[in-house]
Design an enzyme around this catalytic site. Structure first.
Site, PDB file in Angstrom:
ATOM      1  N   SER A 143       0.834  -1.196   0.000  1.00  0.00           N
ATOM      2  CA  SER A 143       0.000   0.000   0.000  1.00  0.00           C
ATOM      3  C   SER A 143       0.875   1.255   0.000  1.00  0.00           C
ATOM      4  CB  SER A 143      -0.951  -0.044   1.200  1.00  0.00           C
ATOM      5  OG  SER A 143      -1.993   0.912   1.063  1.00  0.00           O
TER       6      SER A 143
ATOM      7  N   ASP B  60      -5.734  -3.149  -2.697  1.00  0.00           N
ATOM      8  CA  ASP B  60      -4.751  -2.946  -1.636  1.00  0.00           C
ATOM      9  C   ASP B  60      -4.102  -4.250  -1.195  1.00  0.00           C
ATOM     10  OD1 ASP B  60      -3.706  -2.426   1.179  1.00  0.00           O
ATOM     11  OD2 ASP B  60      -4.322  -0.426   0.557  1.00  0.00           O
TER      12      ASP B  60
END
Length: 373
Positions: A45, A207
């Site tokens: 991320s 993500d």
């Protein structure tokens, strides 16, 4: 592949500014022309963005940290996602229209925020060609970026590395050699429902923390036997008094984000400690026979709750975003950590950089000892 040190940078949106502060403290003990003290860089991320930036300047640790500090220290929300009133309303109108259309007509994913500005920023500041150059010159062994595949629910580690490192496959996770670009960073940082998923190799990714069952798997597969982890989960979270009412949707959403970004990493660290204890009981000759090795770790965590810090900078958030969040019951007094993930404003990010710096300085002797041996 032994004797290698890895840096693992977890996800957390704007919270990742804390990682820059820690690096600012560590870099002080290295001369100006020294390369990064990490052979392997692993990010998820927002941590993937920081890891990739370090990889592009692996030959000069001071320059790498200086570049990161400049970007995070001067952040504005508009650089990450559209946050003006007109931009937010236009995007929501487009999402509403897409919701009325069949998937065969409009297959694009719906999302709360438009992160096109982040793509433009990454295209501007990242020179991905430098990654291969640094690997070729021995400044770096490997860089990995974790993303979650929505098509098969697997955690995929995209990596660039020396030719001696091969792909790997385990239950619900695998490592795939790739040429890394902006699209990989956008995929890894696509917080579910907040930012759009990204299509890579005919599959859709989000993500990296979502399906990440073993965050420490990547650095180990890439040859590390020492791992420095900069976690974004507070060392001592504040305890709230017993509530007399059900938790709000905003509070629950905050708990879900905290779980996605931190809990799996904490669990994997505990698992690694148990494995190390088991390996210590195995005779040395059998360890070599079965290629067993203990993995040394050092974890740095914030000494203060990042959600509480974010609340004090709530009004630095653009008006349109504050208004949008209020629709979901999120405001300055809400017991939710969501604001801390979305507050890409320099007042907040500089506060986290300072906190990371001070936390690392208080442990600098331990950190230096870990990196030197």
């Amino acid at each position: 592949m032994t004797g290698k040190t890895a840096l693992v940078l977890g996800g957390g949106g704007a919270r990742a500014a804390y990682q820059v502060g820690v690096l600012k403290a560590i870099v002080q003990n290295y001369p100006r022309n020294h390369g990064i003290p990490f052979d392997v860089l692993c990010g998820t991320s927002a941590g993937a963005v920081n890891a990739t930036s370090l990889a592009t300047h692996a030959g000069c640790f001071h320059l790498a940290v200086k570049k990161l500090n400049y970007v995070w220290g001067n952040f504005q929300t508009e650089q990450v996602y559209k946050s003006s009133v007109s931009g937010v309303l236009k995007h929501l109108a487009e999402m509403a229209l897409k919701g009325l259309q069949a998937n065969t007509i409009n297959p694009d994913s719906g999302c709360l925020l438009d992160n096109e500005p982040l793509k433009q920023l990454l295209d501007k500041v990242m020179d991905f060609n430098r990654i291969d150059n640094n690997i070729a010159h021995g400044n770096l062994t490997a860089l990995s970026i974790d993303a979650s595949c929505y098509d098969d629910s697997k955690s995929i580690t995209f990596f660039q590395a020396k030719e001696s490192i091969n792909n790997w496959s385990r239950a619900r996770r695998k490592g795939v050699r790739s040429q890394l670009y902006t699209s990989h960073l956008l995929a890894s940082s696509a917080i579910p429902l907040v930012f759009p998923s990204v299509k890579l190799n005919r599959q859709y990714f989000g993500d990296g923390s979502v399906h990440q069952l073993a965050p420490l798997s990547s650095p180990i597969h890439l040859g590390a036997d020492k791992i420095l982890v900069i976690n974004l989960d507070c060392e001592t979270k504040p305890t709230n008094p017993l509530s007399r009412h059900h938790p709000s949707a905003a509070s629950i959403a905050g708990h879900l984000l905290d779980t996605i970004f931190s809990d799996t990493l904490n669990s994997d660290l505990e698992r690694l400690q148990r494995v190390n204890s088991t390996i210590s009981l195995v005779p040395e000759n059998h360890r070599k026979e079965y290629a067993l090795r203990a993995i040394e770790t050092l974890v740095i965590k914030p000494s203060q709750d990042l959600g509480e810090i974010a609340a004090t900078y709530y009004y630095h958030m653009p008006f349109a975003i504050r208004s949008l969040l209020r629709v979901f019951g999120i405001n300055q007094r809400t017991e939710s950590s969501i604001i801390s993930y979305l507050l890409f404003e320099k007042a907040y990010t500089n506060a986290l950089i300072e906190l990371g710096y001070n936390d690392a300085m208080s442990q600098l002797t331990v950190i230096n000892k870990f990196l030197s041996r």
